[in-house]
Motif scaffolding. Structure first.
Motif, PDB file in Angstrom:
ATOM      1  N   LYS A  37      34.142  37.404  37.913  1.00 58.49           N
ATOM      2  CA  LYS A  37      32.962  37.548  37.050  1.00 58.49           C
ATOM      3  C   LYS A  37      31.946  38.471  37.698  1.00 58.49           C
ATOM      4  N   THR A  38      31.737  38.292  39.004  1.00 59.97           N
ATOM      5  CA  THR A  38      30.735  39.108  39.680  1.00 59.97           C
ATOM      6  C   THR A  38      31.096  40.591  39.606  1.00 59.97           C
TER       7      THR A  38
ATOM      8  N   ASP B 127      31.708  32.814  48.560  1.00 59.18           N
ATOM      9  CA  ASP B 127      33.014  33.456  48.468  1.00 59.18           C
ATOM     10  C   ASP B 127      33.561  33.643  49.882  1.00 59.18           C
TER      11      ASP B 127
ATOM     12  N   GLN C  49      38.472  48.925  40.814  1.00 55.02           N
ATOM     13  CA  GLN C  49      39.211  49.033  39.564  1.00 55.02           C
ATOM     14  C   GLN C  49      39.302  47.648  38.952  1.00 55.02           C
TER      15      GLN C  49
ATOM     16  N   GLY D  36      36.466  32.577  40.868  1.00 53.73           N
ATOM     17  CA  GLY D  36      37.317  33.573  41.519  1.00 53.73           C
ATOM     18  C   GLY D  36      38.019  34.509  40.556  1.00 53.73           C
TER      19      GLY D  36
ATOM     20  N   GLN E  81      40.364  41.693  33.541  1.00 51.09           N
ATOM     21  CA  GLN E  81      38.917  41.907  33.609  1.00 51.09           C
ATOM     22  C   GLN E  81      38.499  43.012  32.641  1.00 51.09           C
TER      23      GLN E  81
HETATM   24  P1  ADP Z   1      33.764  34.940  40.483  1.00 55.07           P
HETATM   25  O1  ADP Z   1      32.389  35.550  40.458  1.00 55.07           O
HETATM   26  O2  ADP Z   1      34.374  34.819  39.123  1.00 55.07           O
HETATM   27  O3  ADP Z   1      33.885  33.670  41.248  1.00 55.07           O
HETATM   28  P2  ADP Z   1      34.328  37.216  42.172  1.00 55.07           P
HETATM   29  O4  ADP Z   1      33.793  38.351  41.377  1.00 55.07           O
HETATM   30  O5  ADP Z   1      33.528  36.735  43.316  1.00 55.07           O
HETATM   31  O6  ADP Z   1      34.708  35.987  41.221  1.00 55.07           O
HETATM   32  O7  ADP Z   1      35.791  37.632  42.644  1.00 55.07           O
HETATM   33  C1  ADP Z   1      36.552  36.855  43.554  1.00 55.07           C
HETATM   34  C2  ADP Z   1      37.067  37.749  44.663  1.00 55.07           C
HETATM   35  O8  ADP Z   1      38.054  38.644  44.137  1.00 55.07           O
HETATM   36  C3  ADP Z   1      35.981  38.598  45.264  1.00 55.07           C
HETATM   37  O9  ADP Z   1      36.142  38.680  46.643  1.00 55.07           O
HETATM   38  C4  ADP Z   1      36.184  39.943  44.610  1.00 55.07           C
HETATM   39  O10 ADP Z   1      35.739  41.011  45.419  1.00 55.07           O
HETATM   40  C5  ADP Z   1      37.673  39.990  44.374  1.00 55.07           C
HETATM   41  N1  ADP Z   1      37.964  40.784  43.178  1.00 55.07           N
HETATM   42  C6  ADP Z   1      37.711  40.420  41.909  1.00 55.07           C
HETATM   43  N2  ADP Z   1      38.089  41.383  41.041  1.00 55.07           N
HETATM   44  C7  ADP Z   1      38.588  42.401  41.791  1.00 55.07           C
HETATM   45  C8  ADP Z   1      39.170  43.686  41.493  1.00 55.07           C
HETATM   46  N3  ADP Z   1      39.297  44.120  40.236  1.00 55.07           N
HETATM   47  N4  ADP Z   1      39.580  44.446  42.539  1.00 55.07           N
HETATM   48  C9  ADP Z   1      39.458  44.011  43.808  1.00 55.07           C
HETATM   49  N5  ADP Z   1      38.926  42.811  44.150  1.00 55.07           N
HETATM   50  C10 ADP Z   1      38.505  42.009  43.168  1.00 55.07           C
END
Ligand code: ADP
Ligand code: ZN
Ligand code: ZN
Length: 835
Positions: free
Chosen positions: A329-330, A651, A297, A326, A302
């Protein structure tokens, strides 16, 4: 996939084809099409042709026509390699754009684009496909083919050796046939030979496949319950009585053996000939990772960002997502990729070289399963061919890859994501084409009517400016996901600590104390130092002598594990001398800290901790990088020390401290991008800390604690950083306010190199009046691999409508220079938009 119209082929007139060949000559080549291929030939097909006296090459058909070349007799095409086009019209357009923009030949682009396994040539090496088994294939083989396959069992062969072996001159049709039957693999010697991944499997031996013998077996096993339960487990997974054919494939040893079963009993069964072990080749792309993804979710933040991105795509082809490390974005990319795929289009997800790790691939595989292709530079050529063909035949709708993935034969892209868009590994340095994958991605998107999402916590100054100007859409995510907070940054003032005598080696008391505290709390630490080796320099304490490379104008780096002085530019090596060659003193000391020395001292200061090093030297093997990351992820490593490899995309849950060993060298590097790079590196590596519940801290060691750049970094004040940078760049007319073309001249004779540079400068001054040309001058490293270097820098105002004209004039000047006898052997390298 799109199939081009078969071109009009008037059977009574002779047909010619224009071919694109992988050679650095700026033109297409005309060949005659043999009658037998008139009906078959299509634009985009690969064709085998003779080139020069003896060579054969694989080219791509660009067009067909009936005009014979005027001043020479066209040679015949030998053979077509494809039934359908391998290269699409969109790719041709893109290749041409790359050649025009980056000032190289389209042949050079093609050479970079096509994996060598798709280019049969007289330079090819041929190996047996490890997955091939003559006994089990359904294809028929001619006597010559069998003879060749037999020989290949022992060794790989060169093209010429094969033609000798078989006593025929032209072996391409035979090789083509064997490639089709998947019996052989082509590769170039310079590249790694294809090594397949194998899996150990178990099956019942032939003797026990029938019911009566199986019954007898169970009678004898009645007294050996451990062995019996293994055989039972096997029969449960592989019901040989009802489906005898399944026994052939057996099951993986690790799948058969759970914790309750005994390894030694298994070995006894194998020894007694009940079960047998064998190896099978497993494709890297067919691993059974079934999607087990529960849809994440998106948080409110986001979700808002996603809505904004989609809205911005309505009137922008490109949107920049600036999201702090963190922020998720991914997760956002994943969401957008799913939507694009559901809408029926293809997706390309670009990542910088070293950020494309198992960590991210596994995360994506869980969601996209086997419909996702991975295109990585550490993959062998054969695996690249698999991805290329997988896109052509529709198996892969989504590819995650490094910069060269922009060459893949997509025909229906909907979305391109360029993650960490600021990363300099998107720019190819050597050889041509010296392209920037982010910028090519934008052109590619235009050709496909696709959208581009650029993502970064620290966008390139150029990108940020385009977003400010409204040329790109701009969306921000400025909070970390969930409870995670951005780390706190503190400076370790090396000057002050030196006075207070709290420094040990080059470690500040502050950093050591923080490492100690983190380790005590069982948290992990990352130490970043952007220099590999033990010491970047060695010198004589008495006379100041410094060992230099014999081929390059650089000092040698001391590597302790090799006991040698090594050149990082050409690989030259020599032993560390016992005596100074100038004054015979024995007081030769190492100066400065590379990652190797840091590792050693960290082990000394923290003997209980497990310290691991990650740099080019520890990650040369294909799996080196993965192993280090896995160990760190499992918590087996307490302190990870490394070069910029540790800054990218990782990560981890338990990193609470990041140490930046020497910020000064990054900041004071003499280049207009040095502040930007320092800002990006420090922010990125800091972003590895405190990504979950644990709060993160970053200690930055510096002797200039008052430096304004550090102040902006400490305060996470992005806007100030960009505003300062833009003001600076505007004043000195650097990108984004100008475009740069870097021209480097190389010659083994210093005088000639200088003379060529001066001559070129004069030519350019006449040909490009009003254009700013800096130089000629010696670059910072003025000699590499025994070639002396001189450089010129051309600055073209941004928005100049004459860019293409100026570039053509530049190319002309260079031709003119190289026509002159004394400059003929000077090499001239053009780098457009250098980074
Ligand atoms: P970025 O790419 O911006 O550095 P990530 O997408 O890797 O950030 O997210 C950081 C951490 O937070 C990851 O472990 C990710 O799975 C978790 N996370 C991010 N958004 C969510 C969400 N909506 N629900 C659960 N976990 C999330
Ligand atoms: Zn000396
Ligand atoms: Zn060297």
């Amino acid at each position: 996939m799109e199939i081009f119209d078969q071109l009009d082929t008037e059977t009574n007139s002779t047909l010619f084809a224009e071919l694109l060949l992988p050679v650095p000559i700026p033109k297409l080549f005309t060949y005659r099409v043999p009658q037998s291929l008139n009906e078959k030939i299509m634009v985009g097909q690969r064709a085998i042709v003779p080139f020069g006296d003896r060579k054969i090459l694989t080219g791509v058909v660009v067009s067909t026509h009936s005009n014979p070349p005027k001043d020479y007799e066209a040679k015949y095409i030998f053979e077509l390699l494809d039934d359908f086009p391998s290269v699409s019209e969109i790719q041709f357009k893109l290749f041409q754009w790359i050649a025009d923009y980056y000032l190289c030949t389209i042949g050079e682009v093609m050479n970079a684009a096509l994996p060598s396994g798709l280019k049969l040539s007289s330079e090819s090496m041929v190996q047996l496909n490890p997955a091939f088994n003559l006994e089990e294939t359904d294809y028929d083989f001619s006597e010559k083919e069998r003879m060749l396959l037999k020989r290949l069992e022992g060794e790989s062969l060169e093209y010429s050796a094969i033609s000798k072996l078989l006593g025929v001159k032209q072996v391409y049709s035979l090789l083509k046939s064997l490639v089709r039957k998947e019996a052989i693999i082509l590769y170039e010697e310079v590249k790694e030979k294809y090594k397949p991944r194998t899996e150990r499997r178990i099956r019942l031996t032939e003797a026990y496949l029938a019911a009566p013998t199986l019954e007898t077996l169970f009678e004898t096993l009645a007294a050996k319950p451990k062995q019996e339960s293994i055989v039972l487990k096997y029969l449960q997974d592989v019901p040989v009585l009802s489906h005898a054919e399944q026994n052939k494939h057996g099951i993986a040893r690790k799948q058969l053996m759970d914790d309750t079963l005994s390894e030694s009993s298994l070995n006894t069964l194998i020894k007694n000939g009940v079960l047998e072990e064998f190896d099978v080749i497993v494709s890297r792309f067919e691993e059974e990772t079934l999607p087990d993804y529960h849809i994440i979710q998106l948080s409110e933040e986001q979700h808002r960002a996603q809505v904004e991105i989609l809205a911005s795509f309505k009137d922008h082809n490109t949107t920049l997502l600036q999201g702090v490390t963190g922020s998720g974005k991914t997760e956002l990319y994943i969401n957008m990729i799913r939507q694009a795929l559901e809408g029926g289009s293809q997706v390309l997800y670009l990542l910088p070289e070293i950020a494309l790790t198992t960590q991210i691939v596994q995360r994506l595989k869980k969601i996209f399963g086997t419909s996702m292709g991975v295109y990585h530079s550490k993959f062998s050529d054969n695996e690249r061919v698999e991805v290329w063909n997988g896109i052509l035949n529709g198996r892969f709708k989504f590819v995650v890859g490094v910069r060269s993935a922009i060459f893949l034969p997509f025909d229906n892209l909907g979305l391109i994501i360029v993650d960490e868009e600021h990363d300099s590994s998107y720019k190819q340095q050597e050889p041509a084409p010296r392209y920037h994958a982010r910028d090519v991605a934008m052109v590619m998107a235009q050709l496909h009517h696709a959208k581009v999402l650029l993502g970064s916590a620290t966008p390139a100054v150029e990108t940020y400016y385009q977003a400010l100007q409204g040329k790109y859409g701009y969306v921000k995510l400025d909070k970390r996901f969930g409870e995670a907070q951005l780390p706190t940054l503190v400076l370790a003032d090396m000057g002050r600590e030196r006075k207070q005598k709290t420094i040990k080696g080059e470690f500040s008391g502050l950093l050591l104390k923080n490492i100690d505290e983190a380790l005590a709390k069982k948290e992990q630490v990352i130490i970043f130092q952007n220099r590999r080796g033990y010491s970047p320099m060695v010198n004589c304490e008495d006379c100041g002598w410094v060992p230099k490379c014999v081929n390059c104008a650089v000092s040698l780096t001391y590597h302790q594990y090799r006991h040698a002085l090594v050149c990082h530019y050409c690989g030259y090596r020599e032993a560390l001398p016992q005596h100074c060659p100038t004054c015979s003193s024995t007081r030769i000391k190492t100066v400065g800290y590379g990652t190797e020395k840091l590792e050693e001292e960290l082990k000394f200061h923290f003997p209980e901790a497990h310290v691991q090093r990650m740099d080019l030297d520890t990650t040369r093997s294909k799996t080196g990088y993965e192993t280090i990351i896995d160990q760190f992820e499992r918590g087996e490593t307490n302190i990870l020390v490394g070069t910029q490899m540790v800054t990218k995309g990782l990560d981890f849950d338990h990193v609470s401290l990041v140490g930046i060993f020497n910020a000064d060298r990054m900041i004071h590097f003499p280049d207009f991008r040095s502040y930007e790079r320092a800002f990006q590196l420090i922010t990125q590596v800091s972003g590895r800390a405190g990504r979950r519940a644990v709060a993160g801290k970053v200690v930055i060691q510096t002797s200039s604690p008052d430096h304004p750049l550090l102040e902006t970094i400490l305060k996470h004040s992005f806007e100030k950083f960009y505003n300062d940078q833009l003001a600076d760049r505007r004043m000195h007319s650097y990108p984004p306010f100008s475009r740069l073309i870097d021209v480097t001249l190389k010659h083994s004779d210093k005088k000639i190199c200088q003379a060529s540079a001066t001559a070129l400068f004069e030519l350019l001054r006449t040909a490009l009046p009003g254009t700013k040309i800096l130089g000629p001058g010696e670059p910072m490293i003025s000699k590499i691999r025994n070639q002396f270097l001189m450089s010129l820098l051309i600055k073209i105002p941004r928005g100049s409508s004459e860019l293409a004209v100026l570039k053509q004039a530049l190319v002309k000047c260079i031709y003119q220079l190289l026509k002159e006898k004394e400059h003929r052997n000077t090499r001239v390298v053009m780098d457009v938009d250098p980074v």
